[in-house]
Design a protein around this motif. Structure first.
Motif, short mmCIF file in Angstrom:
data_model
loop_
_atom_site.label_atom_id
_atom_site.label_comp_id
_atom_site.label_asym_id
_atom_site.label_seq_id
_atom_site.Cartn_x
_atom_site.Cartn_y
_atom_site.Cartn_z
N ASP A 2 0.86 -1.05 0.03
CA ASP A 2 -0.14 0.10 0.00
C ASP A 2 0.78 1.17 0.05
OD1 ASP A 2 1.01 0.35 2.58
OD2 ASP A 2 -1.08 -0.12 3.48
N ALA A 3 0.39 2.28 -0.13
CA ALA A 3 0.99 3.72 -0.21
C ALA A 3 1.81 3.81 0.95
CB ALA A 3 0.03 4.93 -0.31
N ALA A 4 1.45 3.56 2.15
CA ALA A 4 2.21 3.79 3.46
C ALA A 4 3.40 3.08 3.36
CB ALA A 4 1.25 3.65 4.56
N ALA A 5 3.40 1.68 3.20
CA ALA A 5 4.40 0.74 3.04
C ALA A 5 5.37 1.10 1.81
CB ALA A 5 4.09 -0.79 2.79
N LEU A 6 4.86 1.48 0.79
CA LEU A 6 5.72 2.02 -0.32
C LEU A 6 6.78 3.36 -0.20
CD1 LEU A 6 3.44 1.23 -3.53
CD2 LEU A 6 5.71 0.29 -3.35
N LEU A 7 5.92 4.22 0.61
CA LEU A 7 6.64 5.50 0.79
C LEU A 7 7.80 5.23 1.66
CD1 LEU A 7 3.89 8.03 0.31
CD2 LEU A 7 6.06 7.87 -0.97
N THR A 8 7.55 4.50 2.79
CA THR A 8 8.37 4.20 3.82
C THR A 8 9.45 3.30 3.31
OG1 THR A 8 6.50 4.05 5.58
CG2 THR A 8 8.57 2.90 6.18
N ARG A 9 9.18 2.31 2.62
CA ARG A 9 10.40 1.40 1.96
C ARG A 9 11.04 2.51 0.92
NH1 ARG A 9 14.20 -1.79 2.22
NH2 ARG A 9 14.53 -3.02 0.75
N LEU A 10 10.37 3.27 0.15
CA LEU A 10 11.28 4.23 -0.54
C LEU A 10 12.21 4.97 0.14
CD1 LEU A 10 11.28 5.60 -3.44
CD2 LEU A 10 9.84 7.11 -2.56
N ALA A 11 11.86 5.78 1.13
CA ALA A 11 12.80 6.68 2.02
C ALA A 11 13.91 5.71 2.45
CB ALA A 11 12.12 7.18 3.11
N ALA A 12 13.46 4.50 2.79
CA ALA A 12 14.82 3.37 3.41
C ALA A 12 15.68 3.06 2.46
CB ALA A 12 13.90 2.30 4.16
N VAL A 61 12.77 10.42 7.09
CA VAL A 61 11.36 10.84 7.09
C VAL A 61 10.83 11.57 8.35
CG1 VAL A 61 9.25 9.67 7.11
CG2 VAL A 61 10.95 8.60 5.79
N GLU A 62 10.23 12.78 8.21
CA GLU A 62 9.74 13.65 9.32
C GLU A 62 8.17 13.20 9.28
OE1 GLU A 62 11.34 17.51 8.39
OE2 GLU A 62 13.10 16.88 9.83
N ASP A 63 7.43 13.07 8.23
CA ASP A 63 6.17 12.85 8.48
C ASP A 63 5.77 12.00 7.06
OD1 ASP A 63 3.45 13.12 9.27
OD2 ASP A 63 3.20 15.18 8.58
N LEU A 64 4.63 11.24 7.36
CA LEU A 64 3.84 10.70 6.33
C LEU A 64 2.39 10.53 6.44
CD1 LEU A 64 4.11 8.47 3.94
CD2 LEU A 64 4.37 6.62 5.77
N VAL A 65 1.69 10.95 5.49
CA VAL A 65 0.32 10.90 5.41
C VAL A 65 -0.41 10.11 3.99
CG1 VAL A 65 -1.84 11.96 5.21
CG2 VAL A 65 -0.06 12.98 6.69
N THR A 66 -1.22 9.00 4.25
CA THR A 66 -1.68 8.38 3.14
C THR A 66 -3.13 7.99 3.18
OG1 THR A 66 -1.41 6.16 4.10
CG2 THR A 66 0.42 7.14 3.11
N ASP A 67 -3.85 8.06 1.92
CA ASP A 67 -5.25 7.58 1.96
C ASP A 67 -5.50 6.80 0.74
OD1 ASP A 67 -7.88 7.81 2.54
OD2 ASP A 67 -8.22 9.72 1.32
N GLY A 68 -5.83 5.71 1.02
CA GLY A 68 -5.89 4.78 -0.28
C GLY A 68 -4.70 4.58 -1.13
N ASP A 69 -4.60 4.99 -2.35
CA ASP A 69 -3.43 4.58 -3.32
C ASP A 69 -2.74 6.12 -3.35
OD1 ASP A 69 -5.30 6.29 -4.74
OD2 ASP A 69 -5.12 5.03 -6.84
N ARG A 70 -2.88 6.98 -2.50
CA ARG A 70 -2.13 8.19 -2.47
C ARG A 70 -1.38 8.62 -1.30
NH1 ARG A 70 -3.29 12.05 -6.75
NH2 ARG A 70 -2.13 13.26 -5.26
N GLY A 71 -0.21 9.17 -1.27
CA GLY A 71 0.31 9.60 -0.03
C GLY A 71 1.23 10.62 -0.18
N VAL A 72 1.65 11.43 1.02
CA VAL A 72 2.56 12.55 0.92
C VAL A 72 3.57 12.20 1.95
CG1 VAL A 72 3.06 14.78 1.33
CG2 VAL A 72 0.87 14.18 0.40
N GLY A 100 0.17 -1.97 -6.81
CA GLY A 100 1.24 -2.10 -5.75
C GLY A 100 2.55 -1.33 -5.69
N LEU A 101 2.80 -0.49 -6.69
CA LEU A 101 4.12 0.25 -6.74
C LEU A 101 3.89 1.61 -7.18
CD1 LEU A 101 5.36 -2.33 -9.75
CD2 LEU A 101 6.06 -2.25 -7.31
N LEU A 102 4.85 2.22 -6.90
CA LEU A 102 4.87 3.79 -7.09
C LEU A 102 4.64 4.23 -8.69
CD1 LEU A 102 7.44 5.19 -4.65
CD2 LEU A 102 5.20 5.47 -4.50
#
Length: 123
Positions: A2-12, A61-72, A100-102
């Protein structure tokens, strides 16, 4: 993912300089637009852009907000200038996912050591 997992993984992955695994997170039709310059990168170009960026050290990472298939994702990026001085930037990455991908990123970058305009009240 999901978007949260993808963005967290992207930053890592970026923080670890793990450029070989960065494409694994990106949809084949991936694009990234840098709002401050107007540059647009496809998947391969964006991976290369990140891997070759001079002086890059960390992405925190300082902040992460997600909703469905979108996130910041909001992060602090630390690097080194030509003279070895530390450079600190703030980035906000607006993401869309597909299958399942960005699939799309729009990034907004700022230099964090700028002085505010005269008369500005700081909180």
């Amino acid at each position: 993912m999901d978007a949260a997992a993808l963005l967290t993984r992207l930053a890592a992955v970026i923080d670890a300089h793990d450029w070989d695994h960065l494409p694994d997170l990106l949809h084949p039709d991936f694009t990234c637009r840098l709002a401050h310059t107007g540059e647009v990168f496809d998947r391969e170009q964006w991976v290369r852009f990140n891997a070759d960026y001079p002086g890059f050290e960390r992405m925190l990472v300082e902040d992460l907000v997600t909703d469905g298939d979108r996130g910041v994702l909001r992060a602090k990026v630390i690097g080194r200038g030509d003279g070895g001085e530390e450079l600190v930037f703030a980035v906000a990455s607006y993401a869309s996912t597909k299958e399942g991908l960005l699939s799309e990123l729009v990034e907004v970058w700022a230099d964090v050591d700028q002085a505010p305009p005269p008369g500005t009240r700081l909180a």
